[in-house]
Design a protein around this motif. Structure first.
Motif, PDB file in Angstrom:
ATOM      1  N   MET A 178       0.841  -1.191   0.000  1.00 47.50           N
ATOM      2  CA  MET A 178       0.000   0.000   0.000  1.00 47.50           C
ATOM      3  C   MET A 178       0.876   1.241   0.000  1.00 47.50           C
ATOM      4  O   MET A 178       1.860   1.326   0.726  1.00 47.50           O
ATOM      5  N   LYS A 179       0.515   2.206  -0.817  1.00 49.91           N
ATOM      6  CA  LYS A 179       1.315   3.419  -0.962  1.00 49.91           C
ATOM      7  C   LYS A 179       0.442   4.654  -0.784  1.00 49.91           C
ATOM      8  O   LYS A 179      -0.766   4.619  -0.952  1.00 49.91           O
ATOM      9  N   GLU A 217      -3.663  14.854   4.356  1.00 50.66           N
ATOM     10  CA  GLU A 217      -5.020  14.356   4.559  1.00 50.66           C
ATOM     11  C   GLU A 217      -5.011  13.029   5.316  1.00 50.66           C
ATOM     12  O   GLU A 217      -5.849  12.783   6.189  1.00 50.66           O
ATOM     13  N   VAL A 218      -4.038  12.180   4.985  1.00 52.89           N
ATOM     14  CA  VAL A 218      -3.916  10.890   5.669  1.00 52.89           C
ATOM     15  C   VAL A 218      -3.676  11.101   7.160  1.00 52.89           C
ATOM     16  O   VAL A 218      -4.287  10.417   8.001  1.00 52.89           O
ATOM     17  N   ALA A 219      -2.797  12.032   7.499  1.00 54.72           N
ATOM     18  CA  ALA A 219      -2.500  12.303   8.908  1.00 54.72           C
ATOM     19  C   ALA A 219      -3.740  12.786   9.639  1.00 54.72           C
ATOM     20  O   ALA A 219      -3.999  12.380  10.784  1.00 54.72           O
ATOM     21  N   ALA A 233      -6.210   3.631   1.341  1.00 62.00           N
ATOM     22  CA  ALA A 233      -5.102   2.720   1.628  1.00 62.00           C
ATOM     23  C   ALA A 233      -4.028   3.430   2.442  1.00 62.00           C
ATOM     24  O   ALA A 233      -3.482   2.868   3.404  1.00 62.00           O
ATOM     25  N   ALA A 234      -3.723   4.660   2.059  1.00 64.12           N
ATOM     26  CA  ALA A 234      -2.717   5.424   2.786  1.00 64.12           C
ATOM     27  C   ALA A 234      -3.167   5.693   4.218  1.00 64.12           C
ATOM     28  O   ALA A 234      -2.378   5.626   5.162  1.00 64.12           O
ATOM     29  N   ALA A 235      -4.440   6.003   4.388  1.00 62.11           N
ATOM     30  CA  ALA A 235      -4.969   6.245   5.736  1.00 62.11           C
ATOM     31  C   ALA A 235      -4.879   4.990   6.587  1.00 62.11           C
ATOM     32  O   ALA A 235      -4.553   5.054   7.778  1.00 62.11           O
ATOM     33  N   THR A 275      -2.515   2.479  11.128  1.00 60.23           N
ATOM     34  CA  THR A 275      -2.018   1.254  11.742  1.00 60.23           C
ATOM     35  C   THR A 275      -0.642   1.470  12.367  1.00 60.23           C
ATOM     36  O   THR A 275      -0.359   0.961  13.463  1.00 60.23           O
ATOM     37  N   VAL A 276       0.210   2.227  11.687  1.00 63.40           N
ATOM     38  CA  VAL A 276       1.541   2.527  12.234  1.00 63.40           C
ATOM     39  C   VAL A 276       1.424   3.403  13.476  1.00 63.40           C
ATOM     40  O   VAL A 276       2.034   3.126  14.522  1.00 63.40           O
TER      41      VAL A 276
END
Length: 315
Positions: free
Chosen positions: A219-220, A227-229, A287-289, A294-295
């Motif tokens: 996943m990239k 936006e993901v953050a 996918a990025a979110a 998860t991290v």
């Protein structure tokens, strides 16, 4: 700190093992999908069935808990939708998918293993109740809005109806329904049936974590980290805060159920989030979110468990 790491580290080690296994070619995507199908179709339904069938109905049908969990999730869903639609001008469909990402947890694959480690077998009841809220309220609401944003207004109810039909056939919903029936009737299952159900249930947590790790590989996030953050932090911080507030305001919530609700809400978004966003052109962002959340969850969940132990909420 070591006590907290003893809870969270094994969970994320299993996730990392799944990631490394797929990256190293020990497990391929097809095998990973098979493992995921096993968890969804057999292991998790057996788990929630066990949690409900082995307890009296008065204990498992915790309406105040379900109401509070639903209220907290709806509140953060509304905030996420308003920010995406009102401030970012994303449109109804995209806003609904963004709101889904901040308000629905990966309860079965990540939330339950975490709650199991902290609470023991009591986590399974909270899992079943939370999944009822997620599968019968939150996911249909998001999909109805998302599909309705691309179709005529009169088709929204048809979309909701089709969504509910699919969800009612879902193995986990069937497992919950059967568990409630057995609990209501007070049936004691013979060992011939109860033993294989127990064995399936015990496999759910480790296999689910392994699948999550393998899914994350590849996943990239191409240029959407801001936006993901925001989505990740809203899911990991605001959702548990909203659920905690709702549980505190609801009378009759026991301490272990309060902790369970917050732990489930603190998990990242559901693992099929990128698949659900694909139809609306949001697969990459979703996918990025999922990767980001998860991290980050290792740090936020570790901090949450440390806070729970520091405040003695389970004492």
């Amino acid at each position: 700190m070591l006590a907290v790491l003893s809870i969270t580290a094994p969970i994320f080690i299993l996730i990392g093992l799944g990631f490394v296994s797929v990256r190293g070619g020990l497990v391929n995507r097809e095998q990973l999908r098979g493992m995921g199908t096993f968890v969804i179709t057999f292991a998790l339904p057996a788990l929630v069935f066990n949690a409900l069938a082995k307890r009296p109905l008065s204990e498992v049908l915790n309406v105040p808990y379900m109401g509070a969990y639903a209220l907290g999730s709806l509140a953060i869903f509304a905030i996420g939708f308003t920010v995406a639609f009102g401030l970012r001008r994303q449109g109804v469909s995209r806003s609904a998918i963004m709101a889904l990402g901040v308000s629905v947890s990966n309860s079965g694959f990540i939330g339950y293993p975490i709650a199991l480690t902290v609470l023991g077998e009591q986590a399974a009841v909270a899992l079943a109740l939370g999944m009822l809220v997620e599968n019968l309220l939150m996911i249909p609401l998001a999909l109805m809005l998302a599909e309705g944003g691309q179709q005529q207004a009169q088709s929204k109810w048809a979309v909701l109806g089709e969504t509910l039909k699919r969800l009612l056939k879902h193995p986990i919903i069937i497992g919950i329904s059967l568990g409630l029936v057995v609990s209501l009737l007070g049936i004691d299952l013979p060992t011939l049936l109860s033993r294989p159900i127990d064995m399936l249930a015990s496999a759910s947590a480790p296999v689910a974590l392994f699948v999550i790790g393998g899914t994350l590989y590849g996943m990239k996030a191409n240029g959407v980290w801001r936006e993901v953050a925001q989505i990740s932090l809203a899911k990991l911080l605001l959702h548990p805060l909203a659920v905690f507030t709702a549980l505190m305001l609801m009378p009759g919530i026991e301490p272990h159920m309060l902790v369970a609700g917050v732990l489930f809400a603190s998990a990242p978004m559901l693992s099929i989030y990128p698949i659900m966003g694909q139809r609306f052109g949001l697969e990459e962002r979703c996918a990025a979110a999922l990767v980001g959340a998860t991290v980050l969850a290792f740090f936020t969940i570790s901090a949450l468990i440390g806070f729970i132990e520091f405040r003695g909420l389970l004492a």
